[in-house]
Design an enzyme around this catalytic site. Structure first.
Site, PDB file in Angstrom:
ATOM      1  CB  SER A  20      21.175 -29.104 -30.908  1.00 25.84           C
ATOM      2  OG  SER A  20      22.400 -29.083 -31.607  1.00 25.84           O
ATOM      3  CE1 TYR A  40      19.376 -29.973 -36.087  1.00 25.72           C
ATOM      4  CE2 TYR A  40      21.125 -28.818 -34.916  1.00 25.72           C
ATOM      5  CZ  TYR A  40      20.335 -29.933 -35.085  1.00 25.72           C
ATOM      6  OH  TYR A  40      20.490 -31.013 -34.262  1.00 25.72           O
TER       7      TYR A  40
END
Length: 269
Positions: free
Chosen positions: A141, A154
């Site tokens: 990401s 995350y």
């Protein structure tokens, strides 16, 4: 890498980037084993891909289910006979600071975003070693490049995917298996809307945070899928998706400690 008549296994294909990747591969004549936890969404992606004249199988499972992951490669081999590409795309989001996020929620996210990647990679390696030209593509990401506050869990999972992928690439040098790690920027998927919220946070705060993140998600997932598949064809070890990911990558390398204060000033402007 020539993708026509190759065989790819992709997780998280019920929509978003996973569906975009599946369609980009299907347009190139690559056969597909599609995985998702949502039966209806999975069927929709499969129908779109079959319309392009390729062989498609669907596999309904939760990637956090260890036994299902262990059995999946044998099911794919029985249906297709071979495997050339593994794309670990499935993922979830979890907002909140480290002190707000419970241990159970933190572990839930790590099971899906990181441990499932490791387990499916381990399970598929024997099949991939049989290919004359194979590749593993793991989804990190933008938050696997930088670590903003409120994204402790995350970001930890996506940095873990990045580190695992880079080390695995070095270990597989000299074999016929290459490894790519993908860092998407703001892609217009439902990840912000479906993100799990920590306890103790008001509905108003949750909605404000989701709205703020959704404004950053602009790139169509089909375009992201095409960029990722082009990177796969070019055997790129790192695939940056979007101008935001490219800019942040440069900023983090130039200012590995100070990047967040610079980004905050830019956001305020």
């Amino acid at each position: 890498m020539k993708l026509e008549d190759r065989m790819a296994l992709i997780t998280g294909t019920g929509g978003g980037i996973g569906r975009g990747i599946a369609l980009a591969l299907a347009h190139r004549g690559c056969h597909l084993a599609l995985v998702d936890i949502n039966e209806d969404a999975l069927a929709q992606t499969a129908a779109q891909c079959r319309n392009l004249g390729i062989r498609v199988t669907t596999h309904l499972l939760d990637v956090a289910d260890r036994e299902a992951i262990r059995q999946l490669p044998a099911q794919v081999h029985a249906a297709h006979g071979y495997l050339d590409v593994l794309i670990n795309n499935a993922g979830v989001a979890l907002g909140g600071t480290f002190e707000q996020v419970s241990e159970a929620d933190f572990d839930w996210l790590m099971e899906i975003n990181f441990h499932a990647v490791v387990r499916l990679t381990r399970a598929c390696l024997p099949l991939l070693h049989q290919s004359d030209d194979a590749r593993i593509v793991n989804m990190s990401s933008l938050y696997g490049l930088i670590s903003p506050p409120g994204q402790t869990a995350y970001s930890a999972s996506k940095f873990a995917v990045r580190g695992f992928s880079n080390a695995l690439r070095h270990e597989l040098e000299g074999t016929r298996i290459g490894v790519s790690v993908v860092h998407p920027g703001g892609v217009a998927t439902s990840i912000a809307k479906s993100a799990r919220a920590p306890g103790g946070v008001t509905e108003k705060e949750i909605e404000e945070e989701r709205t703020r993140h959704e404004k950053l998600l602009r790139m169509p997932p089909e375009k992201a899928g095409e960029i990722i598949v082009r990177g796969l064809e070019q055997r790129r070890p790192r695939i940056l998706v979007g101008a935001d990911a490219k800019a942040v990558s440069v900023l983090e390398r130039l200012f590995p400690v100070r990047y967040w204060s610079i980004l905050q000033r830019a956001i305020r402007r």
